[in-house]
Design an enzyme around this catalytic site. Structure first.
Site, short mmCIF file in Angstrom:
data_model
loop_
_atom_site.label_atom_id
_atom_site.label_comp_id
_atom_site.label_asym_id
_atom_site.label_seq_id
_atom_site.Cartn_x
_atom_site.Cartn_y
_atom_site.Cartn_z
N VAL A 75 0.83 -1.21 0.00
CA VAL A 75 0.00 0.00 0.00
C VAL A 75 0.86 1.26 0.00
O VAL A 75 0.67 2.16 -0.83
CB VAL A 75 -0.96 -0.01 1.22
CG1 VAL A 75 -1.63 1.35 1.41
CG2 VAL A 75 -2.02 -1.07 1.02
N GLU A 94 -7.73 2.19 2.13
CA GLU A 94 -7.21 1.95 0.79
C GLU A 94 -7.96 0.77 0.15
O GLU A 94 -8.18 -0.25 0.79
CB GLU A 94 -5.70 1.65 0.86
CG GLU A 94 -5.04 1.47 -0.46
CD GLU A 94 -5.40 2.58 -1.45
OE1 GLU A 94 -5.12 3.74 -1.15
OE2 GLU A 94 -5.99 2.27 -2.51
N LEU A 137 -7.05 -0.41 -3.16
CA LEU A 137 -6.31 -0.98 -4.30
C LEU A 137 -6.28 -2.50 -4.19
O LEU A 137 -6.37 -3.07 -3.10
CB LEU A 137 -4.89 -0.42 -4.37
CG LEU A 137 -3.91 -0.67 -3.20
CD1 LEU A 137 -3.33 -2.07 -3.22
CD2 LEU A 137 -2.80 0.36 -3.25
N LYS A 138 -6.16 -3.14 -5.39
CA LYS A 138 -6.05 -4.60 -5.43
C LYS A 138 -4.66 -4.95 -5.91
O LYS A 138 -4.19 -4.39 -6.92
CB LYS A 138 -7.08 -5.20 -6.41
CG LYS A 138 -8.52 -4.84 -6.11
CD LYS A 138 -9.49 -5.50 -7.07
CE LYS A 138 -9.43 -4.93 -8.48
NZ LYS A 138 -9.77 -3.51 -8.62
N LYS A 159 -14.51 0.10 5.03
CA LYS A 159 -13.44 -0.77 4.50
C LYS A 159 -13.68 -2.23 4.88
O LYS A 159 -13.60 -3.14 4.05
CB LYS A 159 -12.08 -0.28 5.03
CG LYS A 159 -10.91 -1.16 4.67
CD LYS A 159 -10.65 -1.22 3.17
CE LYS A 159 -9.62 -2.29 2.84
NZ LYS A 159 -9.46 -2.49 1.41
N CYS A 216 -5.46 -9.42 3.04
CA CYS A 216 -6.61 -8.61 3.50
C CYS A 216 -7.83 -9.43 3.91
O CYS A 216 -8.22 -9.43 5.08
CB CYS A 216 -6.99 -7.62 2.41
SG CYS A 216 -5.69 -6.40 2.13
N LYS A 250 -3.04 -14.98 -5.66
CA LYS A 250 -3.83 -14.68 -6.86
C LYS A 250 -2.85 -14.30 -7.96
O LYS A 250 -1.66 -14.08 -7.69
CB LYS A 250 -4.86 -13.59 -6.61
CG LYS A 250 -4.29 -12.20 -6.36
CD LYS A 250 -5.45 -11.21 -6.30
CE LYS A 250 -4.92 -9.80 -6.14
NZ LYS A 250 -5.99 -8.80 -6.12
N ARG A 267 0.93 -14.29 1.21
CA ARG A 267 0.25 -14.26 2.50
C ARG A 267 -1.10 -14.96 2.40
O ARG A 267 -1.91 -14.63 1.54
CB ARG A 267 0.08 -12.81 2.98
CG ARG A 267 1.42 -12.21 3.39
CD ARG A 267 1.29 -10.77 3.82
NE ARG A 267 1.16 -9.86 2.71
CZ ARG A 267 1.17 -8.52 2.82
NH1 ARG A 267 1.31 -7.97 4.01
NH2 ARG A 267 1.05 -7.77 1.75
N1 LIG Z 1 -1.99 -5.29 0.37
C1 LIG Z 1 -3.18 -4.87 -0.03
O1 LIG Z 1 -3.67 -5.24 -1.11
C2 LIG Z 1 -3.97 -3.89 0.80
C3 LIG Z 1 -5.07 -3.23 0.23
C4 LIG Z 1 -5.79 -2.34 1.03
C5 LIG Z 1 -5.44 -2.14 2.36
N2 LIG Z 1 -4.38 -2.81 2.90
C6 LIG Z 1 -4.03 -2.55 4.29
O2 LIG Z 1 -2.91 -1.66 4.30
C7 LIG Z 1 -2.04 -1.99 5.40
C8 LIG Z 1 -0.66 -2.29 4.86
O3 LIG Z 1 -0.74 -3.45 4.03
P1 LIG Z 1 0.49 -3.89 3.12
O4 LIG Z 1 0.02 -5.07 2.35
O5 LIG Z 1 1.04 -2.72 2.40
O6 LIG Z 1 1.52 -4.35 4.25
P2 LIG Z 1 3.05 -4.76 4.06
O7 LIG Z 1 3.33 -5.76 5.10
O8 LIG Z 1 3.33 -5.05 2.63
O9 LIG Z 1 3.83 -3.39 4.42
C9 LIG Z 1 3.86 -2.84 5.69
C10 LIG Z 1 5.21 -2.17 5.85
O10 LIG Z 1 5.21 -1.39 7.06
C11 LIG Z 1 6.51 -1.45 7.61
N3 LIG Z 1 6.48 -1.00 9.01
C12 LIG Z 1 6.09 -1.71 10.10
N4 LIG Z 1 6.21 -0.92 11.21
C13 LIG Z 1 6.66 0.28 10.78
C14 LIG Z 1 6.97 1.51 11.45
N5 LIG Z 1 6.82 1.65 12.77
N6 LIG Z 1 7.41 2.55 10.71
C15 LIG Z 1 7.58 2.41 9.37
N7 LIG Z 1 7.30 1.28 8.69
C16 LIG Z 1 6.84 0.23 9.40
C17 LIG Z 1 6.93 -2.89 7.40
O11 LIG Z 1 8.33 -3.05 7.49
C18 LIG Z 1 6.38 -3.16 5.98
O12 LIG Z 1 7.35 -2.89 4.99
C19 LIG Z 1 -2.72 -3.15 6.12
O13 LIG Z 1 -3.52 -2.64 7.16
C20 LIG Z 1 -3.60 -3.77 5.05
O14 LIG Z 1 -4.70 -4.45 5.59
C21 LIG Z 1 -3.64 -3.67 2.13
#
Ligand SMILES: NC(=O)c1ccc[n+]([C@@H]2O[C@H](COP(=O)([O-])OP(=O)(O)OC[C@H]3O[C@@H](n4cnc5c(N)ncnc54)[C@H](O)[C@@H]3O)[C@@H](O)[C@H]2O)c1
Length: 442
Positions: free
Chosen positions: A11, A149, A151-152, A205, A261, A322, A329
């Protein structure tokens, strides 16, 4: 505007790159020094179509930079986004330790008015918790915004650049205007920002993810019934999807939903309901059905071999949860492969992008092959776990020659059973009945 984002994952990286591409100056801060080093090197730590080119352009123009120093990156920012993970805890609730840590760092380091924006998926009420955490550490004025967010993975860049809608949960007019300003470049074709209160934004969300997950579990249940009564779930799906009240999306039966997610957000919503004394029976049922879905294909495989899987070797196409992502994950492939390995099977896999991420989960318990046909050599069958485009019209005659036993177990319903049978291959899929021509070989 000057935008800092905490978290350079799927994200944060996509959002940051897209904000930079409209002229904002973006700093991406992450605690993972390895990830930041990769990005500073101009490389991508994840696979996401179209992201590499856009990121390279923004690095070249100096609009995006990367750091492990979130505190430093907060001092000068006009907007600070929170895009860190909110994984499931063992009781199903969301682990808020990462968002809490970021809120504390923000509170301790902002020097001037800014907007603190949560993009992470956080349980209802987290807006109050994070606002209080920031406030505890600073007298500097700030506004809090919930901007979940949508996004997919696999189409994240185009989703972000052309969103169907953007949800902004804000109580301050000043913050609404700032958010409208940064999203205006993505709204030029009349798409909408829906402004609401932060609590409703947070629930929106979860409600969206739970609805989509429920559709998938619902179709998996219909598929089980279709198979039992000799109906074809593909035809049922088309019949349902052509009803405009229902729509076509997220009606594909298969191995169940995975990813970072749906599984965690469905569990977190059930937990939140329980916490507030509200029975989330529908959502809980979607979760229960999903947990058992990979077992459906495992049982088919076992039955086909009369219960004896010991010593068999299978080719596996697709590991990622997918297509068009390397994200492993909660990938259903993992659950299925682990069940097979426990039954004495060996597996040789091909995934177009997910070998490295799969190795982090499955290690050397299976083998990984760059060539799509290589795993089929002398295999007792092919199992399809992910519907990558390149698996959709393969060379069935070549497959029949390579496989020791001509059988495909398709967890994604990719093929016409007659067409597969014509190549002398048995075809077992989800919710359509089994197309078996090699009975004598069983
Ligand atoms: N992946 C998706 O498709 C998606 C879509 C919509 C919403 N989300 C939501 O967005 C959030 C993030 O998802 P993601 O898939 O990007 O996660 P991710 O695990 O890919 O990325 C999270 C990042 O945050 C970093 N991080 C952790 N603690 C930190 C801190 N204190 N300071 C700075 N960086 C830190 C981690 O090192 C990691 O790189 C989640 O809540 C998820 O549910 C994800």
């Amino acid at each position: 505007m000057r935008i800092t984002i905490a978290g350079a994952g799927y994200v944060g990286l996509v959002a940051g790159t897209c904000y930079a591409s409209t002229g904002n100056t973006v700093v991406l801060a992450d605690t993972d020094a390895g990830r930041i080093a990769v990005l500073q090197d101009g490389k991508l730590p994840i696979y996401e179509p179209g992201l590499g080119e856009l990121l390279a352009e923004n690095i070249r123009t100096g609009r995006i930079s990367f750091t492990t120093d979130l505190a430093g990156a907060c001092r000068d920012a006009e907007i600070i986004g929170i895009a860190v993970g909110t994984p499931s805890k063992s009781d199903g609730s969301a682990d808020l330790s990462y968002v809490d840590a970021v809120a504390e760092t923000i509170g301790k380091n902002i020097k001037d008015y800014c907007v603190v924006v949560t993009k992470s998926t956080v349980p209802i009420g987290t807006c109050r918790r994070l606002e209080q955490t920031v406030r505890k550490h600073t007298d500097v004025p700030f506004d809090y915004v919930s901007n979940p967010e949508f996004l997919k993975e696999g189409s994240a860049v185009s989703d972000f650049l052309s969103p169907e809608r953007v949800i902004i949960g804000a109580t301050s007019e000043r913050a609404r205007k700032i958010m409208a300003h940064i999203y205006a470049p993505f709204m030029r074709q009349g798409r909408r920002i829906l402004f609401m209160d932060p609590l409703s934004a947070e629930l929106t969300k979860y409600a969206c993810n739970a609805m989509l997950a429920t559709r998938i579990s619902f179709m998996n249940e219909i598929a089980r019934l279709a198979e039992t009564v000799n109906a074809d779930v593909q035809q049922v799906r088309m019949g349902m999807g052509s009803d405009s009240r229902i729509g076509k999306s997220f009606l594909f039966p298969g191995l169940g939903y995975g990813g970072s997610c749906f599984p965690k957000d469905v569990k977190a919503l059930v937990y939140t309901g329980n916490k507030h004394g509200v029975n989330m029976g529908v959502v809980a049922a979607a979760d229960t059905a999903n947990e058992s879905q990979p077992v459906v294909l495992f049982n088919k495989i076992k039955k086909y071999f009369n219960g004896d899987l010991e010593g068999k070797k299978f080719a596996v196409w697709g590991l990622a949860f997918k297509p068009k992502t390397d994200d492993m994950r909660e990938a259903p492939s993992v659950k299925l492969i682990r069940s097979l390995l426990a039954a004495g099977v060996s597996a040789a896999a091909h995934d177009p992008e997910a070998h490295e991420t799969a190795k982090a989960v499955l290690g050397d318990s299976i083998t990984y092959h760059e060539n799509v046909y290589e795993p089929l050599t002398d295999a007792d069958g092919l199992i399809i776990c992910t519907e990558w485009m390149e698996f959709r019209t393969p060379d069935f005659r070549r497959m029949a020659e390579l496989l020791r036993r001509g059988v495909i177990f398709d967890g994604r319903n990719l093929y016409d059973p007659d067409y597969v049978n014509e190549a002398g291959i048995d075809y077992l899929c989800i919710g359509r009945g089994d197309a078996i021509v090699n009975r004598d070989r069983q």
